[in-house]
Design a protein around this motif. Sequence first.
Motif, short mmCIF file in Angstrom:
data_model
loop_
_atom_site.label_atom_id
_atom_site.label_comp_id
_atom_site.label_asym_id
_atom_site.label_seq_id
_atom_site.Cartn_x
_atom_site.Cartn_y
_atom_site.Cartn_z
N SER A 8 0.84 -1.18 0.00
CA SER A 8 0.00 0.00 0.00
C SER A 8 0.88 1.24 0.00
O SER A 8 1.96 1.27 0.55
N LYS A 68 -8.22 -13.32 3.48
CA LYS A 68 -7.55 -13.82 2.27
C LYS A 68 -6.03 -13.77 2.41
O LYS A 68 -5.33 -14.67 1.92
N ASN A 270 -5.53 -4.23 3.15
CA ASN A 270 -6.01 -4.09 1.76
C ASN A 270 -6.48 -5.42 1.20
O ASN A 270 -7.52 -5.50 0.53
N THR A 271 -5.72 -6.48 1.44
CA THR A 271 -6.07 -7.80 0.90
C THR A 271 -7.34 -8.34 1.55
O THR A 271 -8.19 -8.93 0.88
N ASN A 272 -7.47 -8.14 2.86
CA ASN A 272 -8.66 -8.63 3.58
C ASN A 272 -9.85 -7.69 3.47
O ASN A 272 -10.92 -8.00 4.00
N GLN A 273 -9.62 -6.52 2.82
CA GLN A 273 -10.66 -5.50 2.71
C GLN A 273 -11.21 -5.14 4.09
O GLN A 273 -12.42 -5.10 4.33
#
Length: 530
Positions: A8, A68, A270-273
Amino acid sequence: MSSVLSRSSLPPRLVSAPAAEQKSRPSTRRAALQLTGASRRGGSAPRGAANMDTYTIDDALTVMGFGKFQALVLAYAGMGWFAEAMEVMLLSFLGSLMRKEWKVSAQDESLLSSVVFAGMLIGACAWGYVSDKYGRRTVLLFTTLLTSGMGFLSALSPNYLCLLALRFFVGIGVGGCHVFASWFLEFVPARNRGAWMVIFFLFWTAGTVLEALLAWVVISALSWRWLLALSALPCFLLLPFFQITPESPRYLCAQNRLSDAMLVLERIANTNQAALPAGVLTYHPETKDDHISLTFENEHLRPVREMESKVGNAMGSKSGGLAVLRELLSRRFFKTTLLLWFVFFANAFAYYGLVLLTSQLSDVNRSCKSGLIIELHQKDANLYKDTFITSLAEVPGLLLSAILVDWFGRKATMWCMLFVCCAFLGPLVFHQNDLLTTTLLFGARACGTGSSTVLGLYAPEVYPTSMRSTGVGIGIAMGKIGGIVCPLVAVGMLRNCHQMAAVLVFEVVLFLAGVACILFPVETKGRDMD
């Protein structure tokens, strides 16, 4: 996958904080801290940051949950664990194959397992120290390169001596497999840690089952060289994905690299929102008082700079390894360390012993009943089939430990399974028929696997980040000594028709290990890792 895990560009939010009392559990722990300085790479802290809320790695992981990102870490670490299991399981077949290939003696045949275990013992200690000093990713890369490279080369061995040397280096590589477990564990929220670590250990079981199946198919159709090459392939497949693997944020915090740790946390978010907690990242390393009073809710914190300076000096000096060993044997860790060493020894002694008992007990029963002390060998196909079937016993053991570990606790799950394993082995003090023998060994191996799995979860939880891999590595090295010693009992005594004495040795070791688990001073269920 690389785009999903890309870094990020958000500015890091972090602060290095001094001592303060921890007033609540991970999801609500907030304290107004006076700044003593910024992290090494983060520059000076913003003015007024002392009035901002703060959060720790455990707070962030709890808020973001298992998503994720952790699933991708699980896939990578699990594949490493899977590959190492295949290399270890290979020892069950390789010795007898070499005896046929190069007509080596029984003593030279057993030397193959001994040199691999010796390499694993060295690797477990060395890679643990390297992991704590240079980072988890460094060890993941070099153990993968060493294991896969030496594994492929050993398939081309021109003679037995060359094979011994190459498999020794494979053992050194395999000795670092515990770092995969510690690395994955450091990304998992405390609430889910027990269940997800059991799922992680399923990769080991899958590796042992696949290796037995692979030997069953490949040896009859091709040759042992193909078996060695195919066994090294899963480890080699990890290399293309190494570039996108993240460093452990706990390790980065322990090294006072809070800005880098913040970047990893932002990648997870960011990946797991998911959103990071409000405030700034801080790090509270465990102090001496913390370990003495771990069973209490309140924990007392030491200034970050003071603790990290002490750890950094110890780890950065030439005697850093000895400094960590002294810390492991210091007053606050002495009892835990010695008990862990014995339980690691006992679990490995029992695990490898049960594998050997599976292939030895029924044959020895027949030979001793006839009054002859002879060496009988199953046909190769039957050996591979029996090993494949008994390897499946690990699945119910893992499932049972998954149910108990977060409900019953780490300590209680371990001692319960060790005592039940004793109960399964008890009837084998006397000769039993083949069906009952196989059933009892199946149950004993299930319980032994469950106990080993929970031990693999408990040991990384009980040590702080700055010495976690070293502490676990030395414990696993003690386990390898158990793996070296157990053939003297499982094979030596049985072939001399001393079945009662052999089984009683296993019973005593397992019972004492269960008592040691009861005596562990710390229960880590639901506890923050630092």
